[in-house]
Structure formats: structure tokens, C-alpha cells
Design a protein around this motif. Structure first.
Motif, PDB file in Angstrom:
ATOM      1  N   ILE A  95       8.793  35.987  99.520  1.00  0.00           N
ATOM      2  CA  ILE A  95       9.633  37.069 100.638  1.00  0.00           C
ATOM      3  C   ILE A  95      11.165  37.619  99.461  1.00  0.00           C
ATOM      4  O   ILE A  95      11.521  36.450  98.667  1.00  0.00           O
ATOM      5  CB  ILE A  95       9.889  36.093 101.748  1.00  0.00           C
ATOM      6  CG1 ILE A  95       8.799  36.460 102.574  1.00  0.00           C
ATOM      7  CG2 ILE A  95      11.740  37.101 102.090  1.00  0.00           C
ATOM      8  CD1 ILE A  95       8.945  35.570 103.445  1.00  0.00           C
ATOM      9  N   ILE A  96      11.295  38.411  99.430  1.00  0.00           N
ATOM     10  CA  ILE A  96      12.330  38.583  99.031  1.00  0.00           C
ATOM     11  C   ILE A  96      13.770  39.380  99.832  1.00  0.00           C
ATOM     12  O   ILE A  96      13.029  39.577 100.984  1.00  0.00           O
ATOM     13  CB  ILE A  96      12.230  40.444  97.569  1.00  0.00           C
ATOM     14  CG1 ILE A  96      11.758  41.608  98.125  1.00  0.00           C
ATOM     15  CG2 ILE A  96      11.539  39.577  97.136  1.00  0.00           C
ATOM     16  CD1 ILE A  96      12.090  42.111  97.299  1.00  0.00           C
ATOM     17  N   GLY A  97      15.222  39.227  99.313  1.00  0.00           N
ATOM     18  CA  GLY A  97      16.039  39.868 100.302  1.00  0.00           C
ATOM     19  C   GLY A  97      17.406  39.133  99.651  1.00  0.00           C
ATOM     20  O   GLY A  97      17.607  38.980  99.141  1.00  0.00           O
ATOM     21  N   GLY A  98      18.146  40.410 100.790  1.00  0.00           N
ATOM     22  CA  GLY A  98      19.697  39.912 100.626  1.00  0.00           C
ATOM     23  C   GLY A  98      20.082  41.088 100.807  1.00  0.00           C
ATOM     24  O   GLY A  98      20.703  41.696 101.982  1.00  0.00           O
ATOM     25  N   GLY A 104      26.400  53.552 103.302  1.00  0.00           N
ATOM     26  CA  GLY A 104      27.583  53.435 103.496  1.00  0.00           C
ATOM     27  C   GLY A 104      28.129  52.156 104.052  1.00  0.00           C
ATOM     28  O   GLY A 104      28.985  51.202 104.033  1.00  0.00           O
ATOM     29  N   ARG A 105      26.973  51.534 104.966  1.00  0.00           N
ATOM     30  CA  ARG A 105      27.506  50.307 106.019  1.00  0.00           C
ATOM     31  C   ARG A 105      26.223  49.380 105.286  1.00  0.00           C
ATOM     32  O   ARG A 105      25.113  49.108 105.152  1.00  0.00           O
ATOM     33  CB  ARG A 105      26.702  50.289 107.191  1.00  0.00           C
ATOM     34  CG  ARG A 105      26.274  49.395 108.448  1.00  0.00           C
ATOM     35  CD  ARG A 105      26.217  49.904 109.601  1.00  0.00           C
ATOM     36  NE  ARG A 105      26.382  50.785 110.219  1.00  0.00           N
ATOM     37  CZ  ARG A 105      27.381  51.250 110.599  1.00  0.00           C
ATOM     38  NH1 ARG A 105      28.408  49.603 111.583  1.00  0.00           N
ATOM     39  NH2 ARG A 105      27.986  51.667 111.671  1.00  0.00           N
ATOM     40  N   PRO A 106      27.546  48.444 104.945  1.00  0.00           N
ATOM     41  CA  PRO A 106      26.558  46.932 104.961  1.00  0.00           C
ATOM     42  C   PRO A 106      25.605  46.495 105.240  1.00  0.00           C
ATOM     43  O   PRO A 106      25.717  46.642 106.878  1.00  0.00           O
ATOM     44  CB  PRO A 106      28.051  46.291 104.713  1.00  0.00           C
ATOM     45  CG  PRO A 106      28.642  46.433 104.761  1.00  0.00           C
ATOM     46  CD  PRO A 106      28.616  47.975 105.951  1.00  0.00           C
ATOM     47  N   ILE A 107      24.231  46.523 104.969  1.00  0.00           N
ATOM     48  CA  ILE A 107      22.855  45.849 105.948  1.00  0.00           C
ATOM     49  C   ILE A 107      22.501  44.482 105.585  1.00  0.00           C
ATOM     50  O   ILE A 107      22.616  44.208 103.925  1.00  0.00           O
ATOM     51  CB  ILE A 107      22.472  47.127 105.903  1.00  0.00           C
ATOM     52  CG1 ILE A 107      21.563  47.462 104.663  1.00  0.00           C
ATOM     53  CG2 ILE A 107      22.519  48.020 106.718  1.00  0.00           C
ATOM     54  CD1 ILE A 107      20.044  46.859 104.766  1.00  0.00           C
ATOM     55  N   THR A 108      21.594  43.806 105.267  1.00  0.00           N
ATOM     56  CA  THR A 108      20.988  42.830 105.232  1.00  0.00           C
ATOM     57  C   THR A 108      19.725  43.844 104.889  1.00  0.00           C
ATOM     58  O   THR A 108      18.687  43.447 106.809  1.00  0.00           O
ATOM     59  CB  THR A 108      20.892  41.401 105.684  1.00  0.00           C
ATOM     60  OG1 THR A 108      22.115  40.579 105.550  1.00  0.00           O
ATOM     61  CG2 THR A 108      20.106  40.178 104.932  1.00  0.00           C
ATOM     62  N   VAL A 109      18.581  42.900 104.309  1.00  0.00           N
ATOM     63  CA  VAL A 109      17.400  43.931 104.028  1.00  0.00           C
ATOM     64  C   VAL A 109      16.589  42.941 103.758  1.00  0.00           C
ATOM     65  O   VAL A 109      16.822  41.906 102.855  1.00  0.00           O
ATOM     66  CB  VAL A 109      17.507  44.853 102.698  1.00  0.00           C
ATOM     67  CG1 VAL A 109      17.540  44.642 101.509  1.00  0.00           C
ATOM     68  CG2 VAL A 109      15.906  45.909 103.117  1.00  0.00           C
ATOM     69  N   ILE A 110      14.814  42.045 104.084  1.00  0.00           N
ATOM     70  CA  ILE A 110      14.499  41.531 103.538  1.00  0.00           C
ATOM     71  C   ILE A 110      12.725  41.859 103.773  1.00  0.00           C
ATOM     72  O   ILE A 110      12.312  42.493 104.580  1.00  0.00           O
ATOM     73  CB  ILE A 110      14.548  40.032 104.463  1.00  0.00           C
ATOM     74  CG1 ILE A 110      15.896  39.533 104.776  1.00  0.00           C
ATOM     75  CG2 ILE A 110      13.797  39.181 104.366  1.00  0.00           C
ATOM     76  CD1 ILE A 110      16.454  38.959 105.471  1.00  0.00           C
ATOM     77  N   GLY A 111      12.246  40.840 103.180  1.00  0.00           N
ATOM     78  CA  GLY A 111      10.625  41.734 102.610  1.00  0.00           C
ATOM     79  C   GLY A 111       9.848  41.304 102.476  1.00  0.00           C
ATOM     80  O   GLY A 111       9.911  39.786 101.475  1.00  0.00           O
ATOM     81  N   HIS A 112       8.139  40.988 102.873  1.00  0.00           N
ATOM     82  CA  HIS A 112       7.534  41.054 102.512  1.00  0.00           C
ATOM     83  C   HIS A 112       7.375  41.339 100.391  1.00  0.00           C
ATOM     84  O   HIS A 112       7.688  42.400 100.628  1.00  0.00           O
ATOM     85  CB  HIS A 112       6.026  40.337 102.572  1.00  0.00           C
ATOM     86  CG  HIS A 112       6.266  40.012 103.733  1.00  0.00           C
ATOM     87  ND1 HIS A 112       6.074  40.083 104.884  1.00  0.00           N
ATOM     88  CD2 HIS A 112       5.852  39.164 104.344  1.00  0.00           C
ATOM     89  CE1 HIS A 112       5.992  39.204 106.090  1.00  0.00           C
ATOM     90  NE2 HIS A 112       5.963  38.216 105.748  1.00  0.00           N
ATOM     91  N   GLN A 113       7.466  40.555  99.306  1.00  0.00           N
ATOM     92  CA  GLN A 113       6.623  41.309  98.537  1.00  0.00           C
ATOM     93  C   GLN A 113       5.817  41.098  97.532  1.00  0.00           C
ATOM     94  O   GLN A 113       5.423  39.943  97.212  1.00  0.00           O
ATOM     95  CB  GLN A 113       8.123  40.536  97.028  1.00  0.00           C
ATOM     96  CG  GLN A 113       7.694  41.693  95.890  1.00  0.00           C
ATOM     97  CD  GLN A 113       8.257  43.078  95.902  1.00  0.00           C
ATOM     98  OE1 GLN A 113       8.659  43.873  96.870  1.00  0.00           O
ATOM     99  NE2 GLN A 113       7.132  43.898  94.948  1.00  0.00           N
TER     100      GLN A 113
END
Length: 314
Positions: A95-98, A104-113
Motif C-alpha cells: 500500500i502506498i500513500g502520501g 491545485g488543492r492539497p489532497i491525500t492519495v492512497i492505494g494498493h500497489q
């Protein structure tokens, strides 16, 4: 990697290539014959991909060449910074994320890799996360909630890793805790199934306000082979199980489990990653803009109602 149902296309490709080679070496004009074969090839291509069976969609979802979470992160988001570790045991590369920026909007993205080759797949455990992977994901989601950042999740796993060590470290508890904690998040949460979405391993990233799905992805409690083995004691009946289980995008949309299907490049997302990323981008922007109009309490309530209503009209 060619699939069984794609072999007629490969045969036509071979004939076209042979004619072109013959034209080049012999100096004979066979352009009309080549054009006829190319038309036949296009017709056959459309015939196949406009009428895919559930089992054929399963096969496409499992292609090793299918784009991964990292592929889409690189195409869709800006300034991605990967964060590591669950602050308890170790970092789980399945699982990767960051942090990233989206429009232009700050977000958090996470997913199976998943891995790209054998060595990478071993390192990533074929996208099957250990409990520390789900704890890392939850750590990042709590951080996003604290700083009011929307959360984008990519689901692509056969399931959580079922090994002894994972169970000893609390695999079931880690997934269950994610379900509880995600239900109470006060920021927009969008999950996108980009390949296989298998069992609790997928659900650990699936409690969301919007569940989107690529046309040739799958989302199910068990694999078709596993279901066939349980129901009929014969895993070779996986094709029948895939049709009975209704695990592909069109069926899940009809069952009101998935909120929207994302158009997939004809032939599979792997044929044009950039175009597929654009399709995902359009859907993501639309749904995120709608969710950003809601308050934190409204997002929680909407998420609750979404899952309470699944199956209520069946």
C-alpha cells in the motif's frame, strides 16, 4: 500478454504483417487486401470489446500490464510526496500513500500497489497488504482528516495477505478498524476500483462517499475460482461463477453498489495509460466538486446512508 478471446485479433494482425512484409520484399501492391484485413480486424475488435462477458472482464482486470496506483498518481496528481510506515511495525510497500495536489488543492492519495515484474511483485507482495499496510493507510487518512484534505483511494488487490504472520499481527483487526474509522471521517472520500477489488482487503480502503469503478474492473467478496470451489467443489467453473456473482462494473452499478462507472480505453486501460488517466481525472473532478459542497457532518451522514441502503431494493 494476449488473452484467449483475443486470439482472432492476433491471427488477423499476423496476416496483415505478412502481407505488408511480402509487399516490401516482392514489390507487389497488395494495399487493397491489407485494407480489407484491417477493416475486418477493426470490426472484430469492436465485436469483442462491445460484448465482453463477466469472465473476460475478470481476465482484463488481472492483466499484469494493467496500470497501477502509482501509474495513475504520476499522471493525475502533482507534487506527490510518498509517506511511509505505520509507526508501529514497518512500512508495507503493498500500500502506498502520501500527499499531493489535485487541481491545485492539497489532497491525500492512497492505494494498493502491485509490482511491475517478478522482483517488484515479490517486494510488493503482489498488492496483498499486511496489517501494517492498512494501519499506514489509516494513519494517513487521520492526518488528512485533521488538516481537512480530501482522500482519494485506489483499490487494486486480490485480497489482504492471509499468511500466519499477518494474522498474528492483527490482520482482521486492522481492516475492521479502518472500516470504523473511515465511517467517521469528515472529509470527502472517493474510492476508485482500478483492477481487482477482492474481499476485505479491498473493503479496507472502500468505506467512502463515492465508489467509482473502471468498466473492466471487479469488486467481490471472493474470487470466481474460490466461489466455484466452495459452491460446486470445482474451481474450473470460475467462468460460471463470475457470471453468477455479478462482480463486474455494469452489474454492480445496476445493484447500486458502485456510484459510477469510469469509461475504459477499449481493449483495456493498459493500451493507453494517459487516456485512461484523463477518463479517471474527469470523473474524479466531477464527484469531488460535488462532495466539497457538503459539510463534515453531511459527508458522514451521506456515507452512512450509502452503505445502509446497499441491498435495500433487491
Amino acid at each position: 500478454m494476449a488473452l484467449e478471446f483475443e486470439k482472432p485479433l492476433l491471427e488477423l494482425d499476423r496476416k496483415i504483417e505478412e502481407l505488408k512484409k511480402y509487399m516490401s520484399t516482392e514489390g507487389i501492391d497488395l494495399s487493397d487486401e491489407v485494407k480489407t484485413l484491417e477493416i475486418s480486424r477493426n470490426e472484430k475488435f469492436n465485436e469483442i470489446y462491445n460484448h465482453l462477458t463477466p469472465w473476460q472482464r475478470v481476465q482484463i482486470a488481472r492483466l499484469p500490464e494493467r496500470p497501477t496506483t502509482m501509474d495513475y498518481i504520476q499522471c493525475i496528481f502533482d507534487d506527490f510526496i510518498e509517506l511511509h510506515g505505520d509507526r508501529n511495525f514497518r512500512d508495507d510497500p503493498a500500500i502506498i500513500g502520501g500527499l499531493a495536489r489535485y487541481k491545485g488543492r492539497p489532497i491525500t492519495v492512497i492505494g494498493h500497489q502491485r509490482g511491475k515484474d517478478t522482483k517488484d511483485n515479490i517486494y510488493r507482495n503482489f498488492g496483498m497488504a499486511h496489517p501494517e499496510g492498512y494501519r499506514k493507510a489509516l494513519r494517513l487518512m487521520k492526518q488528512a482528516n485533521k488538516f481537512n484534505r480530501p482522500i482519494i483511494l485506489f483499490i487494486d488487490t486480490k485480497g489482504a495477505y492471509p499468511g500466519k504472520a499477518a494474522e498474528e499481527r492483527g490482520q482482521s483487526e486492522s481492516i475492521a478498524r479502518n472500516l470504523v474509522e473511515m465511517a467517521g471521517l469528515t472529509v470527502p472520500v472517493i474510492s476508485i476500483v482500478i483492477g481487482e477489488g477482492g474481499s476485505g482487503g479491498a473493503l479496507g480502503l472502500g468505506i467512502c462517499n463515492r465508489l467509482l469503478m473502471l468498466e473492466n474492473s471487479t469488486y467481490s467478496v471472493i474470487s470466481p475460482e474460490g466461489a466455484a470451489a466452495l459452491l460446486w467443489k470445482d474451481s474450473s467453473l470460475a467462468q460460471l461463477a463470475a457470471e453468477s456473482m455479478r462482480i463486474t462494473g455494469p452489474d454492480l452499478l445496476d445493484l447500486n453498489i458502485v456510484d459510477a462507472l469510469i469509461t475504459e480505453v477499449k481493449g483495456g486501460a493498459h493500451l493507453d495509460i494517459q487516456m485512461q488517466s484523463e477518463y479517471i481525472d474527469r470523473a474524479l473532478e466531477q464527484h469531488l466538486n460535488a462532495l466539497l459542497q457538503l459539510t463534515g457532518q453531511q459527508l458522514k451522514a451521506q456515507r452512512y446512508e450509502k452503505f445502509r441502503n446497499i441491498g435495500s431494493e433487491m
